[in-house]
Each structure stands twice: as C-alpha cells, then as structure tokens.
Design a protein around this motif. Structure first.
Motif, PDB file in Angstrom:
ATOM      1  N   GLU A 116      -6.889  -4.328  -0.142  1.00 50.07           N
ATOM      2  CA  GLU A 116      -5.927  -4.421  -1.540  1.00 50.07           C
ATOM      3  C   GLU A 116      -5.736  -5.139  -2.574  1.00 50.07           C
ATOM      4  OE1 GLU A 116      -6.135  -4.886   2.736  1.00 50.07           O
ATOM      5  OE2 GLU A 116      -5.403  -3.418   3.202  1.00 50.07           O
ATOM      6  N   PRO A 117      -5.031  -5.331  -3.070  1.00 48.46           N
ATOM      7  CA  PRO A 117      -5.194  -6.468  -4.078  1.00 48.46           C
ATOM      8  C   PRO A 117      -5.023  -7.655  -4.260  1.00 48.46           C
ATOM      9  CG  PRO A 117      -3.451  -4.019  -4.625  1.00 48.46           C
ATOM     10  CD  PRO A 117      -4.046  -4.044  -3.299  1.00 48.46           C
ATOM     11  N   ASN A 118      -4.084  -8.276  -3.175  1.00 49.75           N
ATOM     12  CA  ASN A 118      -3.916  -9.071  -2.512  1.00 49.75           C
ATOM     13  C   ASN A 118      -3.245  -9.890  -0.872  1.00 49.75           C
ATOM     14  OD1 ASN A 118      -1.351  -9.194  -1.940  1.00 49.75           O
ATOM     15  ND2 ASN A 118      -0.276  -9.343  -3.936  1.00 49.75           N
ATOM     16  N   ASN A 119      -3.705 -10.273  -0.820  1.00 47.35           N
ATOM     17  CA  ASN A 119      -3.401 -10.788   1.061  1.00 47.35           C
ATOM     18  C   ASN A 119      -2.371 -10.777   1.715  1.00 47.35           C
ATOM     19  OD1 ASN A 119      -2.864 -13.362   0.046  1.00 47.35           O
ATOM     20  ND2 ASN A 119      -4.430 -14.300   1.207  1.00 47.35           N
ATOM     21  N   TRP A 120      -1.458 -10.178   0.574  1.00 52.00           N
ATOM     22  CA  TRP A 120      -0.234 -10.401   1.590  1.00 52.00           C
ATOM     23  C   TRP A 120       0.454 -10.061   2.323  1.00 52.00           C
ATOM     24  CZ3 TRP A 120       3.580  -9.878  -3.828  1.00 52.00           C
ATOM     25  CH2 TRP A 120       3.370 -11.491  -5.006  1.00 52.00           C
ATOM     26  N   GLY A 121       1.107 -10.041   3.029  1.00 54.76           N
ATOM     27  CA  GLY A 121       1.844  -9.432   4.650  1.00 54.76           C
ATOM     28  C   GLY A 121       3.051  -9.238   3.875  1.00 54.76           C
ATOM     29  N   SER A 122       3.789  -7.939   5.124  1.00 60.38           N
ATOM     30  CA  SER A 122       4.571  -7.374   4.847  1.00 60.38           C
ATOM     31  C   SER A 122       5.231  -8.074   5.671  1.00 60.38           C
ATOM     32  CB  SER A 122       5.029  -5.988   5.310  1.00 60.38           C
ATOM     33  OG  SER A 122       6.192  -5.623   5.925  1.00 60.38           O
ATOM     34  N   ALA A 123       6.562  -8.094   5.798  1.00 57.92           N
ATOM     35  CA  ALA A 123       7.862  -8.928   6.464  1.00 57.92           C
ATOM     36  C   ALA A 123       8.199  -7.966   7.553  1.00 57.92           C
ATOM     37  CB  ALA A 123       9.477  -9.305   5.038  1.00 57.92           C
ATOM     38  N   PHE A 124       7.411  -6.974   7.941  1.00 54.88           N
ATOM     39  CA  PHE A 124       7.561  -6.316   8.533  1.00 54.88           C
ATOM     40  C   PHE A 124       6.795  -5.425   9.198  1.00 54.88           C
ATOM     41  CE2 PHE A 124      11.634  -3.235   7.486  1.00 54.88           C
ATOM     42  CZ  PHE A 124      12.861  -4.838   7.688  1.00 54.88           C
ATOM     43  N   SER A 125       5.586  -6.703   9.593  1.00 49.98           N
ATOM     44  CA  SER A 125       4.388  -6.781  10.007  1.00 49.98           C
ATOM     45  C   SER A 125       2.801  -6.111   9.023  1.00 49.98           C
ATOM     46  CB  SER A 125       4.165  -5.996  10.797  1.00 49.98           C
ATOM     47  OG  SER A 125       4.579  -6.809  12.031  1.00 49.98           O
ATOM     48  N   GLY A 126       1.581  -6.262   9.190  1.00 54.23           N
ATOM     49  CA  GLY A 126       1.476  -5.358   8.780  1.00 54.23           C
ATOM     50  C   GLY A 126       0.572  -5.934   7.241  1.00 54.23           C
ATOM     51  N   PRO A 127      -0.184  -5.168   6.567  1.00 53.90           N
ATOM     52  CA  PRO A 127      -0.076  -5.595   4.675  1.00 53.90           C
ATOM     53  C   PRO A 127       0.638  -5.090   4.194  1.00 53.90           C
ATOM     54  CG  PRO A 127      -2.049  -3.663   5.072  1.00 53.90           C
ATOM     55  CD  PRO A 127      -0.851  -3.797   6.676  1.00 53.90           C
ATOM     56  N   ALA A 128       0.813  -5.720   3.217  1.00 51.45           N
ATOM     57  CA  ALA A 128       2.143  -5.317   1.626  1.00 51.45           C
ATOM     58  C   ALA A 128       1.671  -4.654   1.560  1.00 51.45           C
ATOM     59  CB  ALA A 128       2.941  -6.409   1.128  1.00 51.45           C
ATOM     60  N   TRP A 129       0.651  -4.084   1.268  1.00 47.36           N
ATOM     61  CA  TRP A 129      -0.154  -2.932   0.199  1.00 47.36           C
ATOM     62  C   TRP A 129       0.225  -1.395   1.320  1.00 47.36           C
ATOM     63  CZ3 TRP A 129      -0.027  -3.972  -4.940  1.00 47.36           C
ATOM     64  CH2 TRP A 129       0.156  -5.165  -5.639  1.00 47.36           C
ATOM     65  N   GLU A 130      -0.141  -0.389   0.324  1.00 48.76           N
ATOM     66  CA  GLU A 130      -0.835   0.753   1.032  1.00 48.76           C
ATOM     67  C   GLU A 130      -1.090   1.387  -0.475  1.00 48.76           C
ATOM     68  OE1 GLU A 130      -0.342   3.991   4.743  1.00 48.76           O
ATOM     69  OE2 GLU A 130       0.196   1.553   4.412  1.00 48.76           O
ATOM     70  N   PHE A 131      -2.329   2.412   0.671  1.00 47.65           N
ATOM     71  CA  PHE A 131      -3.386   3.205  -0.496  1.00 47.65           C
ATOM     72  C   PHE A 131      -2.604   4.497  -0.677  1.00 47.65           C
ATOM     73  CE2 PHE A 131      -7.555   5.510  -0.773  1.00 47.65           C
ATOM     74  CZ  PHE A 131      -7.564   5.089  -2.102  1.00 47.65           C
ATOM     75  N   ASP A 132      -3.212   4.496  -1.696  1.00 45.49           N
ATOM     76  CA  ASP A 132      -2.261   6.198  -1.639  1.00 45.49           C
ATOM     77  C   ASP A 132      -3.750   7.057  -2.058  1.00 45.49           C
ATOM     78  OD1 ASP A 132      -0.290   8.283  -2.204  1.00 45.49           O
ATOM     79  OD2 ASP A 132      -1.010   8.274  -4.726  1.00 45.49           O
ATOM     80  N   GLN A 133      -3.948   7.616  -1.528  1.00 46.65           N
ATOM     81  CA  GLN A 133      -4.926   8.752  -1.563  1.00 46.65           C
ATOM     82  C   GLN A 133      -5.004   9.323  -2.757  1.00 46.65           C
ATOM     83  OE1 GLN A 133      -7.989   8.344   1.116  1.00 46.65           O
ATOM     84  NE2 GLN A 133      -9.259   9.774  -0.525  1.00 46.65           N
ATOM     85  N   ALA A 134      -4.096  10.020  -3.043  1.00 42.55           N
ATOM     86  CA  ALA A 134      -3.957  11.389  -4.106  1.00 42.55           C
ATOM     87  C   ALA A 134      -4.632  10.424  -5.688  1.00 42.55           C
ATOM     88  CB  ALA A 134      -3.129  11.789  -4.692  1.00 42.55           C
ATOM     89  N   THR A 135      -3.947   9.326  -5.728  1.00 40.54           N
ATOM     90  CA  THR A 135      -3.842   8.687  -7.082  1.00 40.54           C
ATOM     91  C   THR A 135      -4.967   7.011  -7.159  1.00 40.54           C
ATOM     92  OG1 THR A 135      -2.699   7.269  -6.364  1.00 40.54           O
ATOM     93  CG2 THR A 135      -1.879   9.386  -8.165  1.00 40.54           C
ATOM     94  N   GLY A 136      -5.365   7.059  -5.271  1.00 43.12           N
ATOM     95  CA  GLY A 136      -6.824   5.646  -5.121  1.00 43.12           C
ATOM     96  C   GLY A 136      -5.970   4.858  -5.625  1.00 43.12           C
ATOM     97  N   GLU A 137      -4.124   4.460  -5.350  1.00 45.82           N
ATOM     98  CA  GLU A 137      -4.366   2.968  -6.024  1.00 45.82           C
ATOM     99  C   GLU A 137      -2.928   2.661  -5.118  1.00 45.82           C
ATOM    100  OE1 GLU A 137      -4.638   2.510 -10.311  1.00 45.82           O
ATOM    101  OE2 GLU A 137      -3.025   3.110  -9.765  1.00 45.82           O
ATOM    102  N   TYR A 138      -3.055   1.539  -4.667  1.00 39.83           N
ATOM    103  CA  TYR A 138      -2.151   1.188  -4.015  1.00 39.83           C
ATOM    104  C   TYR A 138      -0.933   0.524  -4.137  1.00 39.83           C
ATOM    105  CZ  TYR A 138      -5.839  -0.093  -0.773  1.00 39.83           C
ATOM    106  OH  TYR A 138      -6.442  -0.302   0.455  1.00 39.83           O
ATOM    107  N   TYR A 139       0.371   0.978  -3.543  1.00 36.74           N
ATOM    108  CA  TYR A 139       1.673   0.065  -3.937  1.00 36.74           C
ATOM    109  C   TYR A 139       2.219  -1.015  -3.218  1.00 36.74           C
ATOM    110  CZ  TYR A 139       3.093   3.249  -0.240  1.00 36.74           C
ATOM    111  OH  TYR A 139       3.482   4.112   1.501  1.00 36.74           O
ATOM    112  N   LEU A 140       3.137  -1.775  -3.704  1.00 36.12           N
ATOM    113  CA  LEU A 140       3.425  -2.285  -2.784  1.00 36.12           C
ATOM    114  C   LEU A 140       4.565  -2.702  -2.313  1.00 36.12           C
ATOM    115  CD1 LEU A 140       2.800  -5.802  -2.917  1.00 36.12           C
ATOM    116  CD2 LEU A 140       4.714  -6.131  -4.405  1.00 36.12           C
ATOM    117  N   HIS A 141       4.531  -2.572  -1.070  1.00 35.90           N
ATOM    118  CA  HIS A 141       6.188  -3.232  -0.165  1.00 35.90           C
ATOM    119  C   HIS A 141       5.856  -4.387   0.698  1.00 35.90           C
ATOM    120  CE1 HIS A 141       3.708  -1.740   3.766  1.00 35.90           C
ATOM    121  NE2 HIS A 141       2.613  -1.585   2.524  1.00 35.90           N
TER     122      HIS A 141
END
Length: 622
Positions: free
Chosen positions: A166-191
């Motif tokens: 993940e681009p950084n180590n942030w956690g999500s308020a709803f557990s798990g990482p704050a980043w999700e990998f998008d297979q189609a474009t090969g990048e992560y988005y922040l949530h």
C-alpha cells in the motif's frame, strides 16, 4: 497533483471583502433552535418492507411539531448501494428508492416549512460510493479526466499476485488498510472508511466546483442547510506520509495528516462564498469534525471567518473509552465530563458556537451510556435532557431519545448490521486473537447499532415501526417504552423534553446567557449557572427594560442522595449569602425538575435525590 498551502489561522479574506454577499436574516437564529435527528431507515416504515422511508417521516410531522423542535436533520437518503447505510452516495441529486422519491422529499420539506420547521440534509463529500459515476470514470483508466478526482497512488513495489505494498500504512476507520488495489489500472485508491467509499481529492478545483454546484441545487429546492459528515477530513497532506503505529496495531494512524488538514479553512470559506453567501433565508451549516481541537473549533465557528455555524466535536464521547478505543470501554468519571464540556463552553464563549448532544446515529443510547437505563431510566433521561439543553449552544435530540429509548441487547454477531461492527469482529477474531465472546462483550456498550434499532411508536409487534420484518430487530422493551404511552402523559420523558425545549424558546438566558461551571471537583453532581444582564435580557426579549436573569442548574448523576454546598447559594454574588435561604434581595424560583416539586427555593446546602434535576431561576438588578 496540486501542492497544499500552509494552515490557515486567519480568515482567508477579511469580513469586509464579502460582507455585501452576506444574508440579511438573523445570523444567530439557531441559538434558540433545537435540532431533531432522523435516521430514516429506522424512523417509520410506510410500506411494510421493513425499512423506514420518507412517507413514514411525513406521517410523523405532527409528532415532531408537538415535541417543539425547530430543525429536522435527515441522515442520508440519496441513491446509494447502502454499504454504510447511505453514507456511501452514488447519486447526490436523487432519493434512493428504498426511501421514496424526490417528490416525497419535496412533500416532506413543504410539510416541515408549513409547521415552522426547517430541513437540514446530511452531506457526505469527503468520499463517494465506488458506484458513483465520478469514481467509475476515475478508475476506468489512468488518463481519464476524472482520474485526479480521487486519491490514486502506485504500489510501493511492483504488484505481486494481484496486489502489492500500500502507498502508506494508514488504517481504515472500518478496519483493514485505507487503500484498495485496483487490478485494471495497477494502482491503489484511498478510502478512509469502507473500501466502497473512495475519498474525493479536494485539491482538484473541479471536484470542489462540482460539490458546490450540487449543494446549491439542494438549497434552490428548499433545503435549509447541511450537516457535513467528517468534513474536516477533506484536506489531506498531499505527500500522504506514514502515520504513527502503536504497538500491537496492524496499521498506522493517518489522522495527523488528514484531520483538520492544511487547507481545511480555505476550503470551508470557499464553500461559504460559493454556496451560502447572499441567500435570503436562514441557513444552518454544521461540520462533523472528529479530532477537532477547541482552538480549531473557535476558528471554524467564528462568524467573522464565514466557515460553518457550529461543529460536532467528539471529545466528550471518548471519555468512557481507553485511549479513545470504543472497543475498550471504561466507566465515565463525571469530573472528566465537566472538565471537557466546561472547556468547550469557555473557549467558544467570546466567538463561535457549540453544538450540544448526548447521542446520534454513531453513538450509543444516551440513557444507557450516561444515565441509568434500569430503575431510574425515566428520571435519568429527564435529568440528562435538562443538563444538556441548558448549556450554551444548539441542542440536538436523536430520534427516540425523547422517549428514553435504551441500548439493545444483541445476542450474536449475526444480529448486528453495522459495517464497523462486522469488520471489527472479523479482524479481532481472525487477526488479533480474541474469542467471539470477548469481542461481543466489548462491542455491547458503545456499538452504533444500539442507536439504529427502530423508533418505538407503540406496544404492538415491531413497535409500530413496520408491518413487515424490520431491517434490524426492534428492542423488546417497546412493550413499555413507546411514543403512544408517552405523548399524552404529562409525567413522561416526552413531555419533559417538551418542557425543556419550550424553556429555551421562552428564556433568552438559555440561548444567550453566560455559562459558569460550579462544583468542578464533585464526582456526582453536575452544576452550572447561566447569566444574562438586564440590558441584554431586555434586548433579547424585545422590551425596553428588564431585570437580569440567572439560572442555576443542578443534576445528580448517581442513584443516591447527594448533598452539595454552593458558595453564595450558587449565584456568584455577595448578596446571596450562605445564611440567606431566599438569596438576599433576589428570591429564586424552581422552574424545572424531574421530581414532584417540594416548593423549596435554593439554599446554600441542597440535597438532590437519585438522578434528580433542579433548575432555579431568579431575576436581579444589574
């Protein structure tokens, strides 16, 4: 990516620069107002599908008018996949069919206005749903024009097996990482919340313009303002650095880099200019701001800065948690509560404004959390209402609070519906080594579903909420805690709320008076004084001359008799001597209490019965 500016500590523009664009209506109208929050899916179901809806709300407008509230705040009813019960929006300009239609919303707006009430919409613009057209376009390719409308970043290393670092180590308020990998474009988005709630990139001026255009569209339709969800998260440190990581935690804490971030004051002032300035009717803007400091709140709510009217702060609802972790509850100390609320009262006294609340859709039921939901449920519910509403600020009533509704007993994880609970349970039992029983016990006191069980209208099956199967179980105590039993009962919690609300409307000292905390070190009694000088009291009441007015508020936060001694009888002047039962030249009157009146005035020494509230009023010359 746009770089950020330094934090704003002064108004982005002077008051004179945009004074001509200001509304001509009373800017302090909300000082006397009381807001009622409706969580639509749990309020009233009109069609038997088990989910509350707009026609159900419309059917209860006379109930709200009888209660006496001035503003209705409606939690999200926009089109949504309902991953987070509507806080994941896929269309900002339409109503989700489970709640009704735009025509229903217009009928609701008109019905409120006809009864002298206003409508405030919940606004979620830190993030959207991943099913919003903006995000669908954004994730379609790296060169899509809306790619920069969200926070996309490449992996720290090449993806392996469909994922990567993940681009950084942030956690999500709803557990798990704050980043999700998008297979189609090969990048992560922040949530910062659910993976289905990607964060909007407010650094992009096109995003801001689209949001402002949408807000103006709603105001043009008759909406009277917005409560803005986690609005102090919209400005982020664009370098997105790692956050501190506590021992035993799976992820870092990114909040130092997005809570009240670098450009937040600039963005909110710009929003004011583009959306609210120049409108010819009273509007209300409320910023929900987790982690906001007193110092920042003064800036956010200072009328001269033109940002928001008030903020929701979370300091007092974190006092019964170890290190702010709601899954590690602890007993609340009343002295901590007084210190916290008193500090906010003092800090925002000169400029700015407080919001006042015990509960909402994200908090446990007030009487279960701060009172006694057993033997003294009614008394403590009334006491809590009096203490809260008589502070300086705008009070909020969460649906069912006016009935003394309590927390729910959930037997198994399958009884819960909240994504926050379900995700935490999964993480705690699979990654953190806790047993199911341990996690369920920790969840019980403060989980959000406590507040989301349906409103209890009567003693019939499902509490009169629905004729079908409710989306979440109705509390079984609807058999004796319900609106039908209370509406016409003069001794009910509902009737007491009516009295407290009427007192704010009738007494200028409640809306505009100074606040003085008393007995700050008492572990059981909450005591304070409100004071309004004669000239101010007269002007507020619309008369040429009037005596000064003071209120003395005493609340016993325990199930035992408590005797307190008040210097000068609690009135703060030399003439109210300890040996003067009628307070020198100025007699006091008991104007509100939750026990049958004993007819006594105030004395230097007062004994309060279990969970008793006493409110005294006196007039004096200044």
């Amino acid at each position: 990516m746009t770089t950020h500016a330094e934090p704003a500590t002064e108004p982005p523009v002077s008051a004179a620069e945009d004074n001509d664009d200001e509304t001509t209506t009373d800017p302090g109208w909300f000082h006397k107002a009381v807001v009622y929050q409706i969580y639509p899916r749990s309020f009233a179901d009109s069609d038997g599908d088990g989910i509350g809806d707009l026609p159900g709300i419309i059917s209860k407008l006379d109930y709200l008018q009888k209660l006496g509230v001035d503003v209705v705040w409606l939690s999200p009813i926009y089109t949504s996949p309902q991953d987070d019960n509507g806080y994941d929006i896929s269309n900002y300009r339409d109503v989700d069919p489970i709640f009704g239609s735009l025509a229903d919303l217009q009928q609701l707006t008109d019905g409120l206005h006809a009864r002298g009430m206003k409508l405030v919409m919940d606004l979620v613009v830190n993030h959207t749903s991943d099913e919003h057209p903006w995000f669908i376009e954004s994730r379609s390719s790296k060169d899509n024009p809306k790619r920069d409308w969200y926070w996309w970043r490449p992996p720290r290393q090449s993806p392996v097996g469909g994922g990567g670092a993940e681009p950084n180590n942030w956690g999500s308020a709803f557990s798990g990482p704050a980043w999700e990998f998008d297979q189609a474009t090969g990048e992560y988005y922040l949530h910062l919340f659910s993976r289905k709630q990607p964060d909007l990139n407010w650094e992009n001026p096109e995003v801001r313009a689209a949001v402002y255009d949408m807000m103006n569209w709603w105001l043009d339709r008759g909406v009277d303002g917005f409560r803005m969800d986690v609005i102090n998260f919209i400005s982020k440190d664009t370098s997105l650095p790692d956050g501190p990581k506590a021992e035993g935690m799976l992820f870092g804490d990114g909040s130092p880099h997005f809570m009240s971030g670098p450009r937040i004051h600039e963005f909110l002032h710009e929003m004011h200019l583009e959306v609210f300035a120049g409108r010819d009717k009273p509007l209300l803007t409320v910023g929900e701001m987790p982690g906001v400091t007193v110092e920042d709140a003064v800036l956010f709510t200072d009328p001269a800065r033109r940002e928001v009217d008030m903020v929701f702060q979370f300091e007092h609802v974190a006092l019964d948690q170890e290190d702010g972790n709601k899954w590690r509850p602890r007993k609340l100390r009343l002295t901590d509560l007084k210190q916290s609320l008193g500090r906010w009262q003092e800090a925002l006294a000169g400029r700015g404004w407080n919001s006042l609340y015990w509960g909402n859709h994200d908090q446990a039921r007030a009487v279960s959390r701060f009172g006694d939901d057993g033997q003294y449920r009614e008394l403590s519910a009334k006491m809590l209402a009096g203490v809260l509403h008589l502070h300086r600020g705008t009070p909020y009533v969460y649906q069912g609070e006016e009935l003394g509704m309590t927390n729910m007993s959930f037997g198994a994880i399958s009884d819960y519906r909240d994504i926050e609970v379900l995700n935490h349970h999964r993480e705690a039992t699979t990654h953190l080594g806790h047993t199911d029983a341990e996690v369920l016990a920790a969840l019980a006191p403060l989980n959000r579903d406590n507040a989301r069980t349906p409103v209890q209208w009567d003693a019939t099956r499902h509490g009169g909420f629905t004729t079908g199967a409710p989306w979440i179980a109705v509390n079984p105590n609807t058999s004796h805690i319900n609106a039908a039993e209370q509406e016409d009962n003069p001794d009910s919690v509902f009737s007491f709320y009516r009295q407290v609300i009427a007192l704010r409307h009738a007494e200028p000292v409640v809306a505009e008076g100074d606040f003085s905390m008393l007995l700050p070190d008492d572990e059981h009694v909450y005591a304070f004084r409100r004071s309004l000088p004669g000239s101010a009291a007269g002007a507020a009441a619309g008369v040429a001359a009037a005596p000064g007015v003071q209120l003395l508020v005493l609340g016993n936060f325990s199930g035992e008799d408590r005797t307190v001694e008040l210097d000068g009888g609690g009135w703060g002047d030399a003439e109210a001597g300890a040996d003067e039962p009628e307070l020198g030249h100025y007699p006091a009157e008991l104007i509100l209490g939750n026990y049958p009146s004993d007819g006594a005035g105030t004395h230097a020494e007062i004994t309060l019965r279990p969970w008793e509230l006493k409110v005294f009023r006196r007039q004096h010359n200044n």
